[in-house]
Design an enzyme around this catalytic site. Structure first.
Site, PDB file in Angstrom:
ATOM      1  N   ASP A 216      31.631  31.627  40.585  1.00 48.19           N
ATOM      2  CA  ASP A 216      33.047  31.292  40.705  1.00 48.19           C
ATOM      3  C   ASP A 216      33.252  29.856  40.260  1.00 48.19           C
ATOM      4  O   ASP A 216      32.435  28.985  40.540  1.00 48.19           O
ATOM      5  CB  ASP A 216      33.481  31.451  42.165  1.00 48.19           C
ATOM      6  CG  ASP A 216      34.971  31.195  42.331  1.00 48.19           C
ATOM      7  OD1 ASP A 216      35.757  32.017  41.836  1.00 48.19           O
ATOM      8  OD2 ASP A 216      35.331  30.174  42.924  1.00 48.19           O
TER       9      ASP A 216
ATOM     10  N   GLU B 192      33.931  34.626  36.047  1.00 47.80           N
ATOM     11  CA  GLU B 192      35.331  34.997  35.930  1.00 47.80           C
ATOM     12  C   GLU B 192      35.815  34.571  34.556  1.00 47.80           C
ATOM     13  O   GLU B 192      35.371  33.570  34.003  1.00 47.80           O
ATOM     14  CB  GLU B 192      36.165  34.347  37.025  1.00 47.80           C
ATOM     15  CG  GLU B 192      36.020  32.843  37.063  1.00 47.80           C
ATOM     16  CD  GLU B 192      36.824  32.217  38.179  1.00 47.80           C
ATOM     17  OE1 GLU B 192      37.778  32.855  38.631  1.00 47.80           O
ATOM     18  OE2 GLU B 192      36.510  31.100  38.568  1.00 47.80           O
TER      19      GLU B 192
ATOM     20  N   CYS C  58      37.917  37.086  58.445  1.00 47.87           N
ATOM     21  CA  CYS C  58      38.706  38.280  58.149  1.00 47.87           C
ATOM     22  C   CYS C  58      38.877  39.075  59.450  1.00 47.87           C
ATOM     23  O   CYS C  58      37.968  39.069  60.284  1.00 47.87           O
ATOM     24  CB  CYS C  58      37.993  39.120  57.093  1.00 47.87           C
ATOM     25  SG  CYS C  58      38.855  40.635  56.671  1.00 47.87           S
TER      26      CYS C  58
ATOM     27  N   CYS D  81      38.356  41.978  59.874  1.00 53.40           N
ATOM     28  CA  CYS D  81      37.245  42.932  59.981  1.00 53.40           C
ATOM     29  C   CYS D  81      36.039  42.323  60.682  1.00 53.40           C
ATOM     30  O   CYS D  81      35.084  43.017  60.994  1.00 53.40           O
ATOM     31  CB  CYS D  81      36.830  43.453  58.610  1.00 53.40           C
ATOM     32  SG  CYS D  81      35.799  42.314  57.670  1.00 53.40           S
TER      33      CYS D  81
ATOM     34  N   ASP E 263      34.753  29.713  48.710  1.00 51.11           N
ATOM     35  CA  ASP E 263      34.258  29.824  47.331  1.00 51.11           C
ATOM     36  C   ASP E 263      33.162  30.868  47.185  1.00 51.11           C
ATOM     37  O   ASP E 263      33.106  31.589  46.186  1.00 51.11           O
ATOM     38  CB  ASP E 263      33.741  28.456  46.851  1.00 51.11           C
ATOM     39  CG  ASP E 263      34.853  27.420  46.797  1.00 51.11           C
ATOM     40  OD1 ASP E 263      36.006  27.804  46.524  1.00 51.11           O
ATOM     41  OD2 ASP E 263      34.575  26.230  47.035  1.00 51.11           O
TER      42      ASP E 263
END
Ligand SMILES: [Zn+2]
Length: 433
Positions: free
Chosen positions: A200, A284, A355, A357, A364
């Site tokens: 990333d 990316e 999250c 979850c 990052d």
């Protein structure tokens, strides 16, 4: 066995030391190549303005080289190698083709502008000699160029095989270089490894890897970049047209060349380490990434990122690894790499998040994990993530050309060695302009 059949094209660059007389001959060749390029561009622009058809490559060559040489205004074109003039037109033709492909959508990536006129004031002057110009590396180590002479070369490392072309460059700092294109045929495929990685474009780091590694530009590079900034500020205060300004321009150009060299060396080591340690590498796609990124991140890293991913791409091809660019339309920073759920928008200052979850994420690293997942999915679908790489600078593993680069053992020993507490802690200074 080479998966591309024709082999991988690599560039080998060497410093040239032309005599004063040869510098004059080179200046003449740069000038003639520029004139032919500009004449060709003007002819095509005028044809367009008059609604005439696009002038073909062959017809353009006839007009601005063959016929032009017979006129008194352009008779001096005969003083330089015809190949240099033809190659200048070849550059123009390529620029047009890329532009048309970009307009029609055939070419991916950032939209390209139509070709522009070249100027005597451009920072970089270049001419190219192909095989049929009969340039030659002589037994005494000199480079013979038609209508220029026999030039002294500093052979910082050997040329692996006969080059197919040589580009002679004069940079903004007034240095001369010979850039040879060599096609490698030998099998350099590395033994396979298990790991795959997503990378990333970091906000506070140069790059963040899905395995948790955060890579920051080394201290010497940050210091050199700061010095360059300082010189640029000093330059902007000097009066236009003054002697002091002219001197400051040269100083800035030298510092700029130095930073660029150092950065390239560092990026070569980093990209080689990543390719060696991973069977597949996904990054990316820059133009897509740019859409969802802040101006800050772009301005700091864009240029370096493009060159770096190009290195990963050609090294992957060369060493038998998989490389893929990932188009991401999802807000990957906010998407949980564990459950795939998308969370609320986060401020830049949020470095870590949880999250619903239950997964705890480093911002990052989570994004890099999403790049890896998308890359794996794309390569399974075989959407042609792999493309034939363009001719690129050859790695400088054996020949460290910059003294500063030689002083940093950290960058030679692999990615893990590039990750140091000190660099991570001080990363903020590196990224705030
Ligand atoms: Zn989740």
């Amino acid at each position: 066995m080479d998966r591309y059949g024709a082999g991988v094209q690599l560039r080998y660059n060497y410093r040239l030391y032309p005599t004063p007389g040869q510098q004059i001959a080179l200046a003449r060749a740069f000038g003639c190549a520029r004139v032919v390029f500009n004449d060709g561009l003007r002819a095509r622009r005028e044809a367009r303005e008059q609604d005439l058809p696009y002038i073909s490559d062959a017809e353009l060559s006839r007009q601005v080289i063959t016929l032009a040489k017979a006129t008194p205004e352009r008779a001096w074109l005969g003083e330089v190698s015809a190949v240099v003039l033809q190659q200048a037109l070849a550059d123009l033709n390529t620029a047009y083709r890329n532009f048309f492909a970009s307009v029609s959508g055939k070419r991916k990536g950032r939209a390209l502008a139509p070709p522009r006129y070249r100027s005597r004031k451009d920072n970089r002057q270049a001419i190219r000699f192909t095989k049929n110009s009969r340039f030659k590396v002589l037994d005494n180590g000199r480079l013979r160029l038609p209508k220029i002479g026999e030039l002294q070369v500093r052979w910082s490392r050997p040329l692996p095989s006969a080059p197919s072309s040589v580009t002679v460059v004069r940079d903004a700092a007034g240095r001369y270089f010979a850039s040879f294109v060599v096609t490698t045929q030998q099998d350099e495929t590395l033994p396979p490894v298990d790991s795959e990685v997503g990378i990333d474009l970091g906000l506070t780091h140069f790059a963040v890897l899905s395995d948790g590694t955060k890579v920051t530009a080394p201290r010497f590079l940050r210091r050199a970049a700061r010095k360059l900034k300082r010189l640029q500020r000093a330059l902007s205060r000097k009066q236009k047209g003054s002697n002091r300004r002219r001197k400051a321009v040269v100083k800035v150009a030298r510092a700029h060349a130095r930073v660029a060299d150092t950065r390239r060396d560092w990026q070569h080591k980093l990209s080689t380490a990543i390719i060696r340690e991973n069977q597949a590498v996904y990054v990316e796609d820059l133009c897509v990434a740019g859409l969802g990124r802040t101006r800050l991140a772009k301005s700091v890293h864009d240029a370096g990122w493009a060159a770096f991913t190009a290195m990963l791409e050609y090294k992957a091809a060369r060493y038998g690894r998989t490389f893929g660019r990932v188009d991401r339309f999802l807000p990957s920073t906010r998407m949980c790499s564990a459950c795939g759920g998308t969370n609320e928008k986060m401020a830049l200052s949020v470095r870590a998040w949880d999250c619903p979850c239950g997964a705890a994420h480093d911002r990052d690293v989570n994004a890099a994990l999403n790049v890896l997942a998308a890359g794996r999915a794309e390569s399974r679908n075989d959407r042609g993530a792999r493309v034939r790489p363009p001719a690129m600078a050859a790695p400088r593993d054996e020949a460290v050309t910059h003294p500063d680069a030689a002083r940093t053992p950290r960058s030679v020993e692999g990615i893990s060695a590039l990750q140091s507490g000190e660099d991570v802690k001080t990363s903020r200074t590196a990224c705030t302009r």
